[in-house]
Design an enzyme around this catalytic site. Structure first.
Site, PDB file in Angstrom:
ATOM      1  N   HIS A 127      -2.411  -4.860   6.415  1.00 29.04           N
ATOM      2  CA  HIS A 127      -2.711  -4.077   5.216  1.00 29.04           C
ATOM      3  C   HIS A 127      -4.240  -4.067   5.022  1.00 29.04           C
ATOM      4  O   HIS A 127      -4.774  -4.569   4.036  1.00 29.04           O
ATOM      5  CB  HIS A 127      -1.985  -4.644   3.996  1.00 29.04           C
ATOM      6  CG  HIS A 127      -1.795  -3.658   2.868  1.00 29.04           C
ATOM      7  ND1 HIS A 127      -0.553  -3.284   2.386  1.00 29.04           N
ATOM      8  CD2 HIS A 127      -2.693  -2.954   2.130  1.00 29.04           C
ATOM      9  CE1 HIS A 127      -0.701  -2.411   1.395  1.00 29.04           C
ATOM     10  NE2 HIS A 127      -1.992  -2.194   1.209  1.00 29.04           N
TER      11      HIS A 127
ATOM     12  N   GLU B 179      -0.369   2.431   5.891  1.00 32.29           N
ATOM     13  CA  GLU B 179      -1.192   3.621   5.670  1.00 32.29           C
ATOM     14  C   GLU B 179      -2.336   3.766   6.659  1.00 32.29           C
ATOM     15  O   GLU B 179      -3.513   3.749   6.285  1.00 32.29           O
ATOM     16  CB  GLU B 179      -1.759   3.628   4.247  1.00 32.29           C
ATOM     17  CG  GLU B 179      -0.688   3.667   3.198  1.00 32.29           C
ATOM     18  CD  GLU B 179      -1.241   3.885   1.792  1.00 32.29           C
ATOM     19  OE1 GLU B 179      -2.480   3.992   1.639  1.00 32.29           O
ATOM     20  OE2 GLU B 179      -0.439   3.968   0.856  1.00 32.29           O
TER      21      GLU B 179
ATOM     22  N   ARG C 124       7.995  -7.163  -0.786  1.00 31.13           N
ATOM     23  CA  ARG C 124       7.139  -6.731   0.318  1.00 31.13           C
ATOM     24  C   ARG C 124       5.769  -7.399   0.165  1.00 31.13           C
ATOM     25  O   ARG C 124       5.139  -7.293  -0.889  1.00 31.13           O
ATOM     26  CB  ARG C 124       7.004  -5.205   0.303  1.00 31.13           C
ATOM     27  CG  ARG C 124       6.072  -4.683   1.363  1.00 31.13           C
ATOM     28  CD  ARG C 124       5.979  -3.148   1.446  1.00 31.13           C
ATOM     29  NE  ARG C 124       4.872  -2.859   2.346  1.00 31.13           N
ATOM     30  CZ  ARG C 124       3.886  -2.007   2.109  1.00 31.13           C
ATOM     31  NH1 ARG C 124       3.874  -1.265   1.018  1.00 31.13           N
ATOM     32  NH2 ARG C 124       2.898  -1.862   2.967  1.00 31.13           N
TER      33      ARG C 124
ATOM     34  N   ASN D  23       4.988   5.702   1.386  1.00 25.86           N
ATOM     35  CA  ASN D  23       4.258   5.373   0.158  1.00 25.86           C
ATOM     36  C   ASN D  23       3.924   6.691  -0.522  1.00 25.86           C
ATOM     37  O   ASN D  23       3.275   7.552   0.085  1.00 25.86           O
ATOM     38  CB  ASN D  23       2.947   4.639   0.471  1.00 25.86           C
ATOM     39  CG  ASN D  23       3.164   3.272   1.099  1.00 25.86           C
ATOM     40  OD1 ASN D  23       4.288   2.806   1.229  1.00 25.86           O
ATOM     41  ND2 ASN D  23       2.076   2.625   1.473  1.00 25.86           N
TER      42      ASN D  23
ATOM     43  N   GLU E  44       6.112   2.153  -1.446  1.00 27.37           N
ATOM     44  CA  GLU E  44       5.180   2.010  -2.569  1.00 27.37           C
ATOM     45  C   GLU E  44       5.329   3.215  -3.484  1.00 27.37           C
ATOM     46  O   GLU E  44       5.351   4.355  -3.017  1.00 27.37           O
ATOM     47  CB  GLU E  44       3.704   1.999  -2.119  1.00 27.37           C
ATOM     48  CG  GLU E  44       3.246   0.713  -1.496  1.00 27.37           C
ATOM     49  CD  GLU E  44       1.756   0.748  -1.148  1.00 27.37           C
ATOM     50  OE1 GLU E  44       0.979   1.493  -1.796  1.00 27.37           O
ATOM     51  OE2 GLU E  44       1.381   0.032  -0.213  1.00 27.37           O
TER      52      GLU E  44
ATOM     53  N   TYR F 183       2.548   8.763  -4.110  1.00 29.10           N
ATOM     54  CA  TYR F 183       1.947   8.715  -5.441  1.00 29.10           C
ATOM     55  C   TYR F 183       1.749  10.096  -6.069  1.00 29.10           C
ATOM     56  O   TYR F 183       2.096  10.316  -7.208  1.00 29.10           O
ATOM     57  CB  TYR F 183       0.588   7.995  -5.384  1.00 29.10           C
ATOM     58  CG  TYR F 183       0.693   6.519  -5.061  1.00 29.10           C
ATOM     59  CD1 TYR F 183       0.827   5.573  -6.056  1.00 29.10           C
ATOM     60  CD2 TYR F 183       0.674   6.076  -3.726  1.00 29.10           C
ATOM     61  CE1 TYR F 183       0.937   4.213  -5.767  1.00 29.10           C
ATOM     62  CE2 TYR F 183       0.785   4.722  -3.426  1.00 29.10           C
ATOM     63  CZ  TYR F 183       0.918   3.807  -4.450  1.00 29.10           C
ATOM     64  OH  TYR F 183       1.033   2.469  -4.148  1.00 29.10           O
TER      65      TYR F 183
END
Ligand code: GBH
Length: 478
Positions: A124, A170, A80, A300, A372, A302
């Site tokens: 991005h 995002e 990616r 994504n 991600e 985390y």
């Protein structure tokens, strides 16, 4: 550890493919080459000389062939990356820069020749500075036409070779941090939401996405497209009804505000009820244009926070100012998980499973890609000392998060098909410069950006059965 010197490999192999993710402004460098114009992050970096610089960073622009060889060695078959609008259309709108577009064409050819599937993100965070100057960037509806034009140019150039696409990475992050807290470029502030900046950005991103996807369906009829959405799991801080509702609302403002119209044709009720001063565009036309505009759910992920009801007050959450607040600490003071090198990020693998189930259940089991997931290691785990490639901390992190995803598949009926590690390379981590290293490959910034694969790359490659990569890993000092 076994004969390879690596920590034990779990018996069960993950049922999804392993990919790696990157982004243009974080890895490319070559900021003044081949007609590229300045992005809002170049401007940010110039205004923060105390932070490290993206001007060279990993020099991926000149070294991509070496990075493709590394992926090949370890059997990685999905890469990616993002395209820089500043290279393709330096003036933001108007004419195409053949030299800039040519870089991505060569990159795609080299990936395909190496048997690696390109996965392209169009945006991005690196808006051409000229568009910020000209009309305020994402605060102006003109961005919809300009983004659509840019996207169309890239679809036409790469669409016959690239199947997998994302419009925006995002949007919640760049709308809130870029136009709300001011923490990210272009550093505009509207912390109490009085100007409505975050909502303007939100509206324009959704319109631009819908408009670009309309062109995509025409130009790349066999392609797949989505949007990379990020969320922190919201765990209610107590069992009270008020805290549970606040946690749900928090997630709706952060995540469902983007994907409900796509999968359910309307915005969450919590968001519509609180639609601040009517600033959010909720029209049947936009809902209809968004419906079906994701071919897979790209998440994504985390970290997680405790969320609680904020009585008599208002806190900033996701896309709005709402009656909920978040914290890493439980009422007894205990942290939700171990620290990482990033202040915004505690390690919470159990929350990943809950998040995947939440998305899957809400949207009736869409195909999901984790686009991600990864970690920068705290000093205490020693990785930031030059020469240390033995990143057991990161290996344990991926083992725990990936096993949480495997549990979501086997026990919660979630359909996860791909999983991209953030990131292939240590890189320019925005406001943290080079201080937070998320890579599976160490980059030696003091020595000509030399690449040194970390143990985590070999370990993942073995776990996924991709190669004999473990034999190639070196744990010696750089
Ligand atoms: C991703 O964002 C990005 O897509 C990627 O480019 C980045 O390198 C990677 O994470 C690692 O950071 O400092 O309190 O304002 C992850 C989600 C949301 C995390 C914004 C940092 C800023 C919090 N990010 N957040 S704060």
């Amino acid at each position: 550890s076994d004969a390879s010197g690596l920590p034990p490999i779990p018996a069960e192999r993950p049922p999804f493919f392993l990919g790696v993710a990157t982004a243009a402004p974080q890895i490319e460098g070559a900021v003044a080459e081949d007609g590229r114009s300045r992005s809002i992050w170049d401007t940010w970096a110039a205004a923060h000389p105390e932070n490290d610089s993206p001007n060279v960073t990993d020099d991926f622009y000149h070294r991509y062939a070496e990075d493709i060889r590394i992926m090949q060695t370890y059997g990685i078959k999905h890469f990616r990356f993002s395209v820089a609008w500043t290279r393709v259309i330096p003036d933001g709108n108007g004419s195409t820069n053949a030299a800039g577009l040519g870089f991505y064409s060569r990159l795609v050819d080299a990936l395909l020749a190496a048997g690696i599937e390109p996965v392209v993100t169009l945006y991005h965070w690196d808006l051409p500075q000229v568009l910020q100057d000209r009309y305020g960037g994402f605060l102006n509806e003109q961005i919809v036409a300009d983004f659509t034009h840019y996207a169309t140019v890239v679809f036409e150039a790469l669409g016959s070779r690239v199947t997998y696409w994302s419009t925006f990475n995002e949007p919640a992050t760049f709308c809130v941090s870029g136009y709300g807290s001011g923490w990210h470029a272009p550093s505009l502030r509207d912390q109490q939401g009085e100007q409505g900046y975050v909502w303007e950005c939100h509206n324009n991103v959704l319109r631009a996405h819908a408009s670009a996807v309309r062109e995509f369906r025409r130009l790349v009829p066999n392609g797949k497209i989505g949007m990379n959405l990020a969320v922190q799991w919201s765990e209610p801080r107590s069992d009270s009804e008020a805290d549970r509702a606040a946690a749900e609302r928090h997630m709706e403002f952060e995540l469902a505000v983007w994907s409900d119209p796509v999968y359910r044709g309307d915005w969450p009720a919590s968001v519509k009820e609180r639609n601040p001063r009517g600033l959010m565009t909720i029209t049947p036309e936009l809902a209809a244009a968004l419906r079906g505009s994701f071919d897979m759910y790209m998440l994504n992920f985390y970290t997680a926070k405790y969320v609680y009801y904020l009585s008599g007050g208002w806190g900033m959450a996701g896309q709005g100012v709402i009656d909920a607040a978040d914290t890493f600490n439980a009422t007894n003071g205990a942290s939700i998980g171990p620290e990482t090198a990033s202040s915004w990020f505690k390690e919470v693998p159990w929350a990943f499973r809950k998040q995947l189930k939440w998305v899957s259940d809400r949207y009736n089991r869409p195909v999901m890609w984790v686009t991600e997931n990864g970690v920068a290691v705290p000093d205490s785990a020693n990785e930031l000392l030059p020469g240390v490639l033995n990143d057991t901390y990161r290996i344990n992190f991926y083992r725990d998060y990936m096993q949480a995803a495997m549990a979501a598949i086997s026990q919660d009926n979630v359909d996860i098909q791909g999983y991209f590690c953030w990131s292939l390379l240590d890189n320019w981590e925005w406001t943290s410069g080079f201080k937070e290293r998320f890579g599976l490959v160490y980059v030696d910034y003091a020595n000509n950006q030399a690449r040194h694969p970390k143990q985590s790359l070999a370990w993942l490659s073995r776990w996924f059965g991709l190669s004999s990569g473990a034999a190639q890993v070196s744990t010696q000092s750089i």
